[in-house]
Enzyme design. Structure first.
Site, PDB file in Angstrom:
ATOM      1  N   ARG A  51       0.806  -1.233   0.000  1.00  0.00           N
ATOM      2  CA  ARG A  51       0.000   0.000   0.000  1.00  0.00           C
ATOM      3  C   ARG A  51       0.834   1.276   0.000  1.00  0.00           C
ATOM      4  O   ARG A  51       0.391   2.300  -0.486  1.00  0.00           O
ATOM      5  CB  ARG A  51      -0.939  -0.017   1.204  1.00  0.00           C
ATOM      6  CG  ARG A  51      -2.166  -0.862   0.923  1.00  0.00           C
ATOM      7  CD  ARG A  51      -3.166  -0.721   2.003  1.00  0.00           C
ATOM      8  NE  ARG A  51      -2.595  -1.065   3.302  1.00  0.00           N
ATOM      9  CZ  ARG A  51      -3.280  -1.140   4.419  1.00  0.00           C
ATOM     10  NH1 ARG A  51      -4.560  -0.860   4.423  1.00  0.00           N
ATOM     11  NH2 ARG A  51      -2.695  -1.480   5.547  1.00  0.00           N
ATOM     12  N   HIS A 178       7.271 -23.607   5.541  1.00  0.00           N
ATOM     13  CA  HIS A 178       8.712 -23.481   5.286  1.00  0.00           C
ATOM     14  C   HIS A 178       9.510 -24.633   5.903  1.00  0.00           C
ATOM     15  O   HIS A 178      10.657 -24.859   5.531  1.00  0.00           O
ATOM     16  CB  HIS A 178       9.244 -22.115   5.725  1.00  0.00           C
ATOM     17  CG  HIS A 178       9.262 -21.900   7.193  1.00  0.00           C
ATOM     18  ND1 HIS A 178       8.183 -21.410   7.876  1.00  0.00           N
ATOM     19  CD2 HIS A 178      10.225 -22.124   8.110  1.00  0.00           C
ATOM     20  CE1 HIS A 178       8.487 -21.343   9.149  1.00  0.00           C
ATOM     21  NE2 HIS A 178       9.714 -21.763   9.325  1.00  0.00           N
ATOM     22  N   LYS A 182      13.300 -27.195   4.364  1.00  0.00           N
ATOM     23  CA  LYS A 182      14.587 -27.387   5.038  1.00  0.00           C
ATOM     24  C   LYS A 182      15.326 -28.583   4.435  1.00  0.00           C
ATOM     25  O   LYS A 182      14.730 -29.614   4.135  1.00  0.00           O
ATOM     26  CB  LYS A 182      14.367 -27.620   6.538  1.00  0.00           C
ATOM     27  CG  LYS A 182      13.918 -26.353   7.260  1.00  0.00           C
ATOM     28  CD  LYS A 182      13.716 -26.621   8.730  1.00  0.00           C
ATOM     29  CE  LYS A 182      13.174 -25.400   9.433  1.00  0.00           C
ATOM     30  NZ  LYS A 182      14.156 -24.315   9.537  1.00  0.00           N
ATOM     31  N   GLU A 216      11.532 -23.635  20.976  1.00  0.00           N
ATOM     32  CA  GLU A 216      12.034 -22.286  20.701  1.00  0.00           C
ATOM     33  C   GLU A 216      12.450 -21.646  22.018  1.00  0.00           C
ATOM     34  O   GLU A 216      11.842 -21.925  23.058  1.00  0.00           O
ATOM     35  CB  GLU A 216      10.933 -21.425  20.073  1.00  0.00           C
ATOM     36  CG  GLU A 216      10.424 -21.937  18.744  1.00  0.00           C
ATOM     37  CD  GLU A 216       9.299 -21.037  18.210  1.00  0.00           C
ATOM     38  OE1 GLU A 216       9.587 -20.206  17.355  1.00  0.00           O
ATOM     39  OE2 GLU A 216       8.163 -21.173  18.692  1.00  0.00           O
ATOM     40  N   ASP A 235      -0.523 -22.734  15.699  1.00  0.00           N
ATOM     41  CA  ASP A 235       0.646 -22.075  15.109  1.00  0.00           C
ATOM     42  C   ASP A 235       1.711 -23.082  14.661  1.00  0.00           C
ATOM     43  O   ASP A 235       2.428 -22.826  13.698  1.00  0.00           O
ATOM     44  CB  ASP A 235       1.246 -21.106  16.146  1.00  0.00           C
ATOM     45  CG  ASP A 235       2.261 -20.166  15.531  1.00  0.00           C
ATOM     46  OD1 ASP A 235       1.952 -19.596  14.462  1.00  0.00           O
ATOM     47  OD2 ASP A 235       3.365 -19.999  16.098  1.00  0.00           O
ATOM     48  N   HIS A 240       3.444 -27.400  10.935  1.00  0.00           N
ATOM     49  CA  HIS A 240       4.833 -27.885  10.874  1.00  0.00           C
ATOM     50  C   HIS A 240       5.002 -29.305  11.446  1.00  0.00           C
ATOM     51  O   HIS A 240       5.580 -30.179  10.810  1.00  0.00           O
ATOM     52  CB  HIS A 240       5.770 -26.941  11.623  1.00  0.00           C
ATOM     53  CG  HIS A 240       5.690 -25.520  11.173  1.00  0.00           C
ATOM     54  ND1 HIS A 240       5.613 -25.165   9.854  1.00  0.00           N
ATOM     55  CD2 HIS A 240       5.660 -24.362  11.861  1.00  0.00           C
ATOM     56  CE1 HIS A 240       5.554 -23.852   9.757  1.00  0.00           C
ATOM     57  NE2 HIS A 240       5.574 -23.342  10.959  1.00  0.00           N
ATOM     58  N   LYS A 335       7.332 -22.352  23.346  1.00  0.00           N
ATOM     59  CA  LYS A 335       8.153 -21.135  23.339  1.00  0.00           C
ATOM     60  C   LYS A 335       8.834 -20.978  24.685  1.00  0.00           C
ATOM     61  O   LYS A 335       8.394 -21.531  25.683  1.00  0.00           O
ATOM     62  CB  LYS A 335       7.261 -19.923  23.084  1.00  0.00           C
ATOM     63  CG  LYS A 335       6.706 -19.906  21.685  1.00  0.00           C
ATOM     64  CD  LYS A 335       6.171 -18.541  21.320  1.00  0.00           C
ATOM     65  CE  LYS A 335       5.786 -18.481  19.872  1.00  0.00           C
ATOM     66  NZ  LYS A 335       6.927 -18.527  18.958  1.00  0.00           N
TER      67      LYS A 335
HETATM   68  P1  NAD Z   1       3.390  -7.308   7.797  1.00  0.00           P
HETATM   69  O1  NAD Z   1       2.240  -6.751   8.598  1.00  0.00           O
HETATM   70  O2  NAD Z   1       4.764  -6.987   8.221  1.00  0.00           O
HETATM   71  O3  NAD Z   1       3.233  -6.841   6.284  1.00  0.00           O
HETATM   72  C1  NAD Z   1       2.014  -6.862   5.628  1.00  0.00           C
HETATM   73  C2  NAD Z   1       2.173  -6.366   4.208  1.00  0.00           C
HETATM   74  O4  NAD Z   1       0.893  -6.389   3.591  1.00  0.00           O
HETATM   75  C3  NAD Z   1       2.703  -4.957   4.074  1.00  0.00           C
HETATM   76  O5  NAD Z   1       3.562  -4.887   2.967  1.00  0.00           O
HETATM   77  C4  NAD Z   1       1.437  -4.141   3.767  1.00  0.00           C
HETATM   78  O6  NAD Z   1       1.678  -2.976   2.989  1.00  0.00           O
HETATM   79  C5  NAD Z   1       0.662  -5.133   2.959  1.00  0.00           C
HETATM   80  N1  NAD Z   1      -0.780  -4.843   2.989  1.00  0.00           N
HETATM   81  C6  NAD Z   1      -1.576  -4.720   4.077  1.00  0.00           C
HETATM   82  N2  NAD Z   1      -2.834  -4.446   3.698  1.00  0.00           N
HETATM   83  C7  NAD Z   1      -2.834  -4.420   2.340  1.00  0.00           C
HETATM   84  C8  NAD Z   1      -3.825  -4.183   1.353  1.00  0.00           C
HETATM   85  N3  NAD Z   1      -5.095  -3.902   1.679  1.00  0.00           N
HETATM   86  N4  NAD Z   1      -3.459  -4.231   0.067  1.00  0.00           N
HETATM   87  C9  NAD Z   1      -2.178  -4.499  -0.312  1.00  0.00           C
HETATM   88  N5  NAD Z   1      -1.202  -4.724   0.582  1.00  0.00           N
HETATM   89  C10 NAD Z   1      -1.518  -4.678   1.890  1.00  0.00           C
HETATM   90  O7  NAD Z   1       3.133  -8.872   7.748  1.00  0.00           O
HETATM   91  P2  NAD Z   1       4.223 -10.036   7.538  1.00  0.00           P
HETATM   92  O8  NAD Z   1       4.799 -10.366   8.859  1.00  0.00           O
HETATM   93  O9  NAD Z   1       5.129  -9.687   6.430  1.00  0.00           O
HETATM   94  O10 NAD Z   1       3.306 -11.278   7.144  1.00  0.00           O
HETATM   95  C11 NAD Z   1       2.718 -11.430   5.858  1.00  0.00           C
HETATM   96  C12 NAD Z   1       2.019 -12.786   5.806  1.00  0.00           C
HETATM   97  O11 NAD Z   1       2.968 -13.819   6.020  1.00  0.00           O
HETATM   98  C13 NAD Z   1       0.960 -12.977   6.884  1.00  0.00           C
HETATM   99  O12 NAD Z   1      -0.058 -13.795   6.384  1.00  0.00           O
HETATM  100  C14 NAD Z   1       1.711 -13.729   7.979  1.00  0.00           C
HETATM  101  O13 NAD Z   1       0.858 -14.503   8.776  1.00  0.00           O
HETATM  102  C15 NAD Z   1       2.601 -14.608   7.136  1.00  0.00           C
HETATM  103  N6  NAD Z   1       3.819 -15.066   7.817  1.00  0.00           N
HETATM  104  C16 NAD Z   1       4.714 -14.170   8.286  1.00  0.00           C
HETATM  105  C17 NAD Z   1       5.871 -14.624   8.910  1.00  0.00           C
HETATM  106  C18 NAD Z   1       6.914 -13.669   9.417  1.00  0.00           C
HETATM  107  O14 NAD Z   1       7.948 -14.138   9.885  1.00  0.00           O
HETATM  108  N7  NAD Z   1       6.707 -12.373   9.345  1.00  0.00           N
HETATM  109  C19 NAD Z   1       6.101 -16.001   9.049  1.00  0.00           C
HETATM  110  C20 NAD Z   1       5.161 -16.897   8.527  1.00  0.00           C
HETATM  111  C21 NAD Z   1       4.031 -16.411   7.913  1.00  0.00           C
END
Ligand code: NAD
Length: 488
Positions: A51, A178, A182, A216, A235, A240, A335
């Site tokens: 966004r 993920h 591995k 963890e 989770d 996993h 955790k």
């Molecule tokens: P985040 O909140 O850091 O980032 C979210 C992203 O989505 C941002 O780039 C934001 O701009 C974008 N976004 C939000 N609303 C939007 C919209 N309406 N239109 C377009 N873009 C939009 O989240 P994250 O931690 O990067 O996680 C992203 C996904 O990955 C989630 O589903 C999360 O559960 C999953 N995930 C994250 C991790 C991690 O380590 N961060 C691990 C496993 C899974």
């Protein structure tokens, strides 16, 4: 040993959520490392979509910083980084309105693979799929990648599957776990199915029990709000640990191809027995009074003094089929435990009779598959203790730690995300979960969660930096067994 790198076909990879935490920590640094390894062809491009109104230069600056921070050794090579950043583009887009979609359409090229990574909240998956379709941005060869959590129960997973299936064929959908990316997890399949040695013993006649531990040291950190609605079962176990269990327990597939492997995994999930309530131990971590960082206990971290969400779970389950009837599978994850360690242990039965007499002790073989840290596989064998003094037996490890066995480059630290994103481009779904697998996993998980919620069970407190609640130890001891020590 030098690993062979085969470049993939040209692609446009669009990362929705391209400014988010996951993109910055994992996806983009992973792509950069593949670029450095020579796997990204000249024509490959990455398009960040989120966004924020950033512009391509602003996005490149952001990614440069992310790669400096998370890109490992290669991240400090500014020449390579500069060349990689030239492949990057950006569009400001909102999944929920029309802004930006035409810009994206203008950027995408014809006759290259199109992959769309949904690194956003699952509540946006349906919107993204629909808009991609309405704007004509996909064809039959386009792929979409979705992140966990894939639903929070069977109903929501079905809904998500339906939202995606409305516009994409199952062969185009890549659901990431993920853990499956591995190195050791894939090696588990190589060890099982590439050797004659293990498979004949891989059943309840020879295996006493199996332990899967994912421990963890970190607590819920800044994710308290998300985590408290989820807990260790949703989770970690539903995805996993369940995937690891499937790879251990499945029948040999006829071929190493996506559907053959996933068919066998699905059969395992469907054969899982419902877990008795007294075979489940849930816990919540307390603060550690000696902790110099003074980190909060679970309930303080999630800002709910009455939270009943588990930060730890241990359970005993069975697989009701010919191969595994009578062999328990013990699963444990949590955790703020004493060490960061993910390990699967195949505990073989004792020899039926000791010819060396009781004083030599009883010994058993253990095959342990370590996912992190120090990825590797170890087989514990019993030998004679060297020296005079009679026949005393000791257990020694036959070590297949990759760094030792293959040299530093053989153990090349290819992050799971690097491998998985390249598999998407190659069109190989073997290491991705199929929709029916995810639904079957929720169908097993839901009644367990419902059970403890309806009973009003309260998780047992455990000390931070311990191995979890005592009740988890008792779960094993009641059966005359012990958990393997959680070691870093
Ligand atoms: P985040 O909140 O850091 O980032 C979210 C992203 O989505 C941002 O780039 C934001 O701009 C974008 N976004 C939000 N609303 C939007 C919209 N309406 N239109 C377009 N873009 C939009 O989240 P994250 O931690 O990067 O996680 C992203 C996904 O990955 C989630 O589903 C999360 O559960 C999953 N995930 C994250 C991790 C991690 O380590 N961060 C691990 C496993 C899974």
């Amino acid at each position: 040993m030098v690993s062979r790198v085969i470049p993939v076909d040209p692609f446009d990879l669009v990362i929705f959520g391209g400014t988010g935490d996951l993109a910055r920590r994992k996806i983009l640094p992973g792509l950069f490392r593949r670029f450095c390894a020579g796997q990204m062809p000249q024509e490959a491009r990455v398009i960040g979509a989120a966004r924020a109104e950033l512009g391509a230069d602003g996005y490149r600056d952001m990614v440069r910083e992310a790669i400096h921070e998370f890109g490992g050794d290669e991240g400090s090579d500014d020449t390579k980084l500069g060349a990689f950043l030239e492949r990057l583009h950006y569009v400001a887009i909102d999944a929920r309105d029309e802004g930006g979609w035409r810009d994206l359409a203008g950027l995408l090229r014809h006759r290259v693979i199109r992959a769309f990574y949904f690194s956003v909240a699952p509540s946006l998956f349906g919107d993204l799929a629909e808009r991609l379709n309405n704007h004509g941005l996909t064809d039959n060869d386009s792929r979409i990648v979705v992140e966990k959590p894939f639903g929070r129960d069977l109903a929501s997973a079905r809904q998500l599957n339906g939202d995606l299936a409305a516009f994409f064929d199952e062969s185009q959908i890549y659901r990431i776990d993920h853990y499956l990316g591995k190195e050791t997890v894939q090696n588990l399949m190589a060890v099982r199915f590439g050797n004659m040695l293990f498979e004949p013993l891989w059943n309840s006649q020879f295996v006493d029990h199996i332990q899967i531990t994912v421990a963890e040291t970190v607590g819920v950190g800044g994710r308290g709000d998300y985590y408290d609605k989820s807990g260790a079962m949703r989770d970690m176990v539903q995805n996993h640990l369940m995937q690891l269990l499937c790879l251990i327990a499945m029948e040999p597939p006829a071929r190493f191809d996506p559907d053959a492997v996933r068919d066998e995994k699905l059969k395992v999930i469907r054969a899982l027995e419902e877990v008795e309530p007294h075979h489940i131990v849930r816990g919540q971590y307390d603060a550690d009074p000696d902790d110099p960082e003074n980190l909060p206990d679970y309930r303080t971290a999630v800002e709910d003094p009455k939270s009943r969400t588990e930060s730890f779970i241990a359970m005993k389950t069975h697989i009701a089929n010919w191969r595994w009837a009578g062999t328990p599978f013990y699963l444990r994850t949590g955790k703020r435990l004493c060490a960061r360690s993910s390990e699967i242990s195949i505990m073989f039965k004792d020899t039926p009779h000791s010819i060396f007499g009781e004083e030599a002790g009883r010994h058993r073989n253990v095959l342990s598959i370590r996912l992190q840290p120090n990825e590797g596989i170890q087989l514990g064998v019993t030998i004679k203790e060297p020296g005079p003094g009679g026949m005393r037996l000791i257990d020694v490890p036959l070590d297949m730690t990759f760094a030792d066995a293959l040299g530093p480059s053989g153990a090349e630290n290819v992050d799971a995300y690097e491998r998985l994103v390249m598999d998407v481009i190659r069109g190989n779904q073997t290491l991705f979960m199929r929709g029916d697998e995810v639904e079957a996993a929720w169908a097993w998980t839901d009644p367990l969660i419902e059970g403890w919620t309806n009973r009003g069970d309260v998780p047992k407190p455990y000390d931070s930096h311990s191995a979890g609640p005592d009740a988890a130890m008792q779960l094993m001891r009641r059966d005359g067994r012990e958990w393997r020590e959680v070691t870093p």
